[in-house]
Write an enzyme that holds these catalytic residues in place. Sequence first.
Site, PDB file in Angstrom:
ATOM      1  N   PHE A 128      63.870  78.578  75.304  1.00 34.28           N
ATOM      2  CA  PHE A 128      62.839  78.306  76.296  1.00 34.28           C
ATOM      3  C   PHE A 128      63.446  77.454  77.398  1.00 34.28           C
ATOM      4  O   PHE A 128      63.937  76.362  77.140  1.00 34.28           O
ATOM      5  CB  PHE A 128      61.658  77.563  75.668  1.00 34.28           C
ATOM      6  CG  PHE A 128      60.535  77.320  76.646  1.00 34.28           C
ATOM      7  CD1 PHE A 128      59.522  78.248  76.817  1.00 34.28           C
ATOM      8  CD2 PHE A 128      60.502  76.159  77.416  1.00 34.28           C
ATOM      9  CE1 PHE A 128      58.498  78.031  77.743  1.00 34.28           C
ATOM     10  CE2 PHE A 128      59.478  75.939  78.336  1.00 34.28           C
ATOM     11  CZ  PHE A 128      58.471  76.876  78.496  1.00 34.28           C
ATOM     12  N   ASP A 213      70.584  72.564  77.998  1.00 32.87           N
ATOM     13  CA  ASP A 213      69.199  72.262  78.375  1.00 32.87           C
ATOM     14  C   ASP A 213      68.686  71.199  77.401  1.00 32.87           C
ATOM     15  O   ASP A 213      68.313  71.496  76.271  1.00 32.87           O
ATOM     16  CB  ASP A 213      68.360  73.543  78.309  1.00 32.87           C
ATOM     17  CG  ASP A 213      66.890  73.299  78.649  1.00 32.87           C
ATOM     18  OD1 ASP A 213      66.470  72.121  78.673  1.00 32.87           O
ATOM     19  OD2 ASP A 213      66.169  74.285  78.876  1.00 32.87           O
ATOM     20  N   LYS A 242      61.045  66.358  80.902  1.00 35.40           N
ATOM     21  CA  LYS A 242      60.108  65.811  79.908  1.00 35.40           C
ATOM     22  C   LYS A 242      60.200  64.293  79.715  1.00 35.40           C
ATOM     23  O   LYS A 242      59.591  63.547  80.461  1.00 35.40           O
ATOM     24  CB  LYS A 242      60.307  66.526  78.570  1.00 35.40           C
ATOM     25  CG  LYS A 242      59.864  67.986  78.613  1.00 35.40           C
ATOM     26  CD  LYS A 242      59.470  68.535  77.260  1.00 35.40           C
ATOM     27  CE  LYS A 242      58.664  69.811  77.413  1.00 35.40           C
ATOM     28  NZ  LYS A 242      59.448  71.032  77.468  1.00 35.40           N
TER      29      LYS A 242
HETATM   30  C1  LIG Z   1      59.635  72.092  78.413  1.00 32.05           C
HETATM   31  C2  LIG Z   1      60.959  72.690  78.545  1.00 32.05           C
HETATM   32  C3  LIG Z   1      61.388  73.278  79.741  1.00 32.05           C
HETATM   33  C4  LIG Z   1      60.476  73.427  80.942  1.00 32.05           C
HETATM   34  O1  LIG Z   1      60.071  72.202  81.450  1.00 32.05           O
HETATM   35  P1  LIG Z   1      58.817  72.136  82.464  1.00 32.05           P
HETATM   36  O2  LIG Z   1      58.780  70.715  82.906  1.00 32.05           O
HETATM   37  O3  LIG Z   1      57.612  72.554  81.678  1.00 32.05           O
HETATM   38  O4  LIG Z   1      59.094  73.078  83.578  1.00 32.05           O
HETATM   39  C5  LIG Z   1      62.676  73.775  79.803  1.00 32.05           C
HETATM   40  N1  LIG Z   1      63.499  73.705  78.748  1.00 32.05           N
HETATM   41  C6  LIG Z   1      63.137  73.127  77.593  1.00 32.05           C
HETATM   42  C7  LIG Z   1      64.112  73.041  76.478  1.00 32.05           C
HETATM   43  C8  LIG Z   1      61.852  72.623  77.433  1.00 32.05           C
HETATM   44  O5  LIG Z   1      61.475  72.081  76.270  1.00 32.05           O
END
Ligand SMILES: *Cc1c(COP(=O)(O)O)cnc(C)c1O
Length: 389
Positions: A128, A213, A242
């Site tokens: 994700f 990420d 986050k």
């Molecule tokens: C939540 C998340 C995203 C996206 O972040 P947003 O602030 O919702 O755009 C991307 N990568 C990972 C691993 C995430 O947990």
Amino acid sequence: MNPYPCVMSVTPRPPVTMVKGQGSWLYDADGRAYLDFIQGWAVNTLGHAPAVVAEALKAQATRLLNAGPAFFNGPMIELADRLCRLSGLDQVCFANSGAETNEAAIKLARKYGQHRGAFQIITTHNSFHGRTLAAMSASGKPQWEPLFEPKVPGFVKVPFDDVEAIEREINERTVAVMVEPIQGEGGVIVPGADYLRRLRELTERYGLLLILDEIQTGVGRTGTMFAFQQFGIRPDIVTLAKGLGGGVPIGAMLARKEVCCFEAGDQGGTFAGNALNSAVACAVLDEVSQPGFLNRVRETGHYLQSRLERLAQEHRLGGVRGRGLLCAIETPAGNSIEIQAEAFAAGLLLNAPRPHCLRLMPALNVTVDEIDEMALRLGRVLEAQRALA
Ligand SMILES: *Cc1c(COP(=O)(O)O)cnc(C)c1O
């Protein structure tokens, strides 16, 4: 059913309105209290309404909100310095959300590979990376495959935790490999202990960038400031969002200087690096950097896992996995969505990222008593579920 027709429906929402929060507790307009083990999807690093965030907001709001992205400001400089010192990387580019930060990483990698015609990025199934078109295209969420076609081309997907599968996909068009150190939305999937180290070796051997990420795993969530620090590697690019803002929106892409090839106009954003949110992120990093803070995250993480293991035994659930305060428990009956709904009714917020698991991501300063209270409430819900089965 959406009781507020002016609020566009993009996600199912229960018919309550949240009005305040304190620490691990969230309250709705009827005064009901919820023990919060979601924390705004792992964004409230220090829980709801922490004093240090409120103070940083107030102090900065009365001084300077936003000088605009085409000027330096104090908190921006301070935050970039700290992130470089903490990560061992060299430069920081700011954004406002996770997806936007990954977008920046994708653009930086493409620019880096442009001179040799390389643009493909290898990502993993069930990953994700966010909801902009490129971040969706990079993500390995099967439900997204038919959505918003055509997708952004240039992403190749392989199974997670499989270095050989990545090696098979490498060709002269490949520029980078992008993975989460632990797949968060995918259900807290922890790879083998040598996955990241072997990925680093592989990407170095082929001259590819390693993009991590860490939007979910970063800023102390897994018990170290960044998850990659547990694997003794130095990635080329790391994305954060986050937890960095402790509840306010901010994202940051960190990169090694050899990779920093953006030229004026390539990247930016009206709100990127604004003084207000940068000041809050500095306050969050201050707290997480306090001596003993991360040690406590590791300890409470172990405690949380041991409580979940006990529940798993008592209620015949499956395995418990995770690192620090990012945990999941398997629900072999495939009923995690029902459990999540029942827990909500019992004043407990948990997340069901998929039908076969529940995910817990409490505030990093959650207490042992709060974990006990969570286990008590979840135990009752599981008991009731079993009586129904
Ligand atoms: C939540 C998340 C995203 C996206 O972040 P947003 O602030 O919702 O755009 C991307 N990568 C990972 C691993 C995430 O947990």
